[in-house]
Design an enzyme around this catalytic site. Structure first.
Site, mmCIF file in Angstrom:
data_model
loop_
_atom_site.group_PDB
_atom_site.id
_atom_site.type_symbol
_atom_site.label_atom_id
_atom_site.label_comp_id
_atom_site.label_asym_id
_atom_site.label_seq_id
_atom_site.Cartn_x
_atom_site.Cartn_y
_atom_site.Cartn_z
ATOM 1 N N ARG A 31 40.021 36.177 37.911
ATOM 2 C CA ARG A 31 40.985 35.914 38.985
ATOM 3 C C ARG A 31 42.142 35.055 38.468
ATOM 4 N NH1 ARG A 31 36.325 37.012 41.461
ATOM 5 N NH2 ARG A 31 36.269 37.754 43.622
ATOM 6 N N ARG A 122 31.280 54.807 39.620
ATOM 7 C CA ARG A 122 31.443 53.757 40.628
ATOM 8 C C ARG A 122 32.558 54.130 41.600
ATOM 9 N NH1 ARG A 122 30.877 47.795 37.988
ATOM 10 N NH2 ARG A 122 30.538 47.273 40.178
ATOM 11 N N GLN A 170 35.055 42.950 46.360
ATOM 12 C CA GLN A 170 36.154 43.094 45.400
ATOM 13 C C GLN A 170 37.287 43.948 45.950
ATOM 14 O OE1 GLN A 170 34.388 44.507 41.749
ATOM 15 N NE2 GLN A 170 33.597 42.479 41.197
ATOM 16 N N GLU A 312 24.479 39.112 43.393
ATOM 17 C CA GLU A 312 24.403 39.153 41.932
ATOM 18 C C GLU A 312 23.220 38.350 41.386
ATOM 19 O OE1 GLU A 312 27.656 35.770 40.732
ATOM 20 O OE2 GLU A 312 28.369 37.585 41.685
ATOM 21 N N HIS A 339 26.429 48.627 42.050
ATOM 22 C CA HIS A 339 26.842 47.648 41.033
ATOM 23 C C HIS A 339 26.821 48.298 39.650
ATOM 24 C CE1 HIS A 339 26.945 43.387 42.909
ATOM 25 N NE2 HIS A 339 27.376 44.287 43.777
ATOM 26 N N ARG A 384 22.608 41.519 34.089
ATOM 27 C CA ARG A 384 21.678 40.768 34.928
ATOM 28 C C ARG A 384 20.267 41.357 34.899
ATOM 29 N NH1 ARG A 384 25.009 36.961 36.486
ATOM 30 N NH2 ARG A 384 27.083 37.496 37.259
#
Length: 423
Positions: A31, A122, A170, A312, A339, A384
C-alpha cells in the site's frame, strides 16, 4: 501431492523458547508503494518488506514510469509520468493484480497484466467491471481473469460505482488507494454479503488519511474519496504480524514461550487479533514495551472462532486446532476459496492425509483432533499453507513440507528463522 521429497520440518524436542523479529508487513509495504507512486513528491520508506510480493509491486510501478531506488535499507519512491506500453507480472500477488490496474488506468498507454498459472484462475471481474464503470477501457476477452490489458488515457473520470466485494476487501482497497487521483474521486458502494478482512480496509483508509486524502466511511458499506493530491510521506513499515503467527503458535503447542519484537501498541493489521485468539486456545499472552510474548500452558483448548476479519490467519490456526483437546470451528472464511489456492479445500485435504478429521462447511472448517502421522504436506504454492505445515511438524514426527520455498512470497528467511527458533 506426489512422491517428491519435501523439506523435513524441524521437530521440537521440548518447549520452544526464543525471540523472533519478523520482517515488514506485506500489506502495509505494498500500500505504501502504491500511494508513494501517485503522490505529490518523493517518499522514503524504511523497513519495507523484501519478498516476492513486494518485488513484483516495485517492478510493476517501475514499468509504469515510477522511480524506485534503494540505499542502506531505505527505499525512495519518486512519482513519474505514468505511461505505457508496459507489462506487469502479478505473480500470485493479490495486491499487485488488484491494486495496480486502478493506477495503470492513470497512465497514458496500454498496460498488459499477467501472472502465475494459478493467478489466471483468480477472479478479477469485480475490479475490472468497476473500472469500466468509472470510464476505463479494459480488454479481458470476456473472461474476467488474467491476462488482460488496461488502456490508460492519462486520466480517469471516476465517480460512483457499486460492486460486490464479498470475495475480497482488496477490491475496495484498490479503488480507494487510487481514487483521489481520479477527476471526480470515487463514491464506492458495496452490495452483497459482508466484506471480509475489515482490518485491511481500515488500513487503506488510515494510510490515505495520513497522506491528507479525505475519506468518508461514516456510512456502512460506502466509501467516498474526495479528489485531490496524495501527500508524499516518509514512513516506517510495521513488522508483519500475520507472519508472526507460526512462531507464536510454536509456543502454544509445545508449552514454550516465544516473544515477537517490535509489536505495535496500536495497528490496523489483522495479525494483532492473534493476541486474543491464542488466549482463546488457552495460552498466556502479554504485550510489554513492544514485545509480544505468548506462553503455552500445556493445554490447547478447542475454539469456536469467526475469522471473517482475519482470514489469512486461518491456515496456522487450523494447524493449532488440529492439535487441541476438543473440536474447533473456524467460521466466516468462505472467501478463502479464492485466495492463493482454495485454502479450505487444501487444509481439509492435507490435514486428513495426515490422519486428521477435518470437514469443510459453507463458510469454514470443522476440525476434530485425531493423532496425526508422518507424510508430505502439500503447500499449493501458498506461503501460509507452508507455515501451517511447519507448526504441525513441531509435534508430528517425520512431516515433510512440499516446496518450502513458497514462503518467499512474504518471508524469504522463514526456513532459517524457523530452524533457528526450534533449534
Amino acid at each position: 501431492m506426489g512422491t517428491q521429497q519435501g523439506w523435513p520440518a524441524p521437530r521440537a524436542e521440548g518447549p520452544v523458547e526464543g525471540r523472533v523479529t519478523v520482517p515488514g508487513s506485506k500489506s502495509i509495504s505494498n500500500r505504501a508503494l502504491i500511494l508513494a507512486a501517485i503522490s505529490d513528491g518523493p517518499s522514503t520508506l524504511s523497513g519495507l518488506l523484501a519478498a516476492r510480493d513486494t518485488s513484483l509491486m516495485r517492478s510493476a510501478l517501475v514499468a509504469l514510469g515510477v522511480g524506485i531506488t534503494e540505499q542502506d535499507g531505505l527505499v525512495t519512491v519518486t512519482p513519474g509520468s505514468l505511461k505505457g506500453p508496459a507489462s506487469v507480472d502479478c505473480g500470485l500477488a493479490g495486491t499487485v493484480m488488484r491494486f495496480v490496474p486502478p493506477v495503470a488506468a492513470l497512465a497514458d498507454g496500454e498496460v498488459a497484466f499477467d501472472g502465475d498459472e494459478y493467478a489466471r484462475e483468480r477472479p478479477m471481474d469485480v475490479i475490472l467491471g468497476a473500472l469500466r464503470t468509472l470510464g476505463v477501457r479494459i480488454e479481458d476477452h470476456g473472461t474476467g481473469r488474467m491476462p488482460y490489458s488496461v488502456s490508460g488515457a492519462g486520466s480517469v473520470r471516476g465517480g460512483k460505482v457499486t460492486l460486490d466485494a464479498s470475495g475480497s476487501s482488496q477490491f475496495v482497497s484498490a479503488l480507494l488507494l487510487a481514487g483521489a487521483r481520479y477527476d471526480e474521486g470515487v463514491d464506492l458502494r458495496h452490495d452483497g454479503k459482508p466484506v471480509p478482512s475489515q482490518p485491511h480496509l481500515d488500513m487503506s483508509v488510515g494510510m490515505l488519511r495520513e497522506r491528507g486524502v479525505h475519506v468518508d466511511d461514516s456510512e456502512p458499506n460506502r466509501w467516498v474519496v474526495a479528489p485531490g493530491p496524495i501527500r508524499a510521506l516518509d514512513s516506517a513499515i510495521e513488522p508483519d504480524l500475520s507472519n508472526a503467527a507460526p512462531f507464536l503458535a510454536a509456543a502454544v503447542i509445545t508449552g514454550g514461550s516465544v516473544t515477537v519484537t517490535g509489536w505495535p501498541s496500536a495497528t490496523t493489521q489483522p495479525g494483532d487479533h492473534l493476541r486474543e485468539i491464542f488466549t482463546r486456545f488457552g495460552a498466556e499472552v502479554s504485550l510489554s514495551g513492544g514485545d509480544l510474548t505468548v506462553r503455552g500452558t500445556g493445554r490447547i483448548q478447542g475454539v469456536d472462532l469467526d475469522l471473517g476479519e482475519v482470514g489469512e490467519l486461518s491456515p496456522v490456526l487450523a494447524a493449532v486446532a488440529a492439535l487441541a483437546d476438543g473440536p474447533s470451528y473456524l467460521r466466516g472464511i468462505a472467501h478463502l476459496r479464492n485466495h492463493e489456492t482454495d485454502r479450505l479445500a487444501a487444509l481439509e485435504t492435507e490435514l486428513n492425509a495426515l490422519g486428521g478429521d477435518v470437514n469443510q462447511t459453507d463458510d469454514g472448517l470443522e476440525i476434530r483432533p485425531k493423532p496425526l502421522h508422518s507424510g508430505l504436506f502439500g503447500t499449493y504454492h501458498d506461503h501460509r499453507m507452508a507455515h501451517a505445515a511447519a507448526v504441525l511438524g513441531l509435534v508430528v514426527a517425520g512431516l515433510e513440507i512440499e516446496n518450502i520455498a513458497t514462503t518467499a512470497k512474504t518471508m524469504p528467511e522463514f526456513p532459517d528463522l524457523w530452524s533457528a527458533l526450534v533449534g
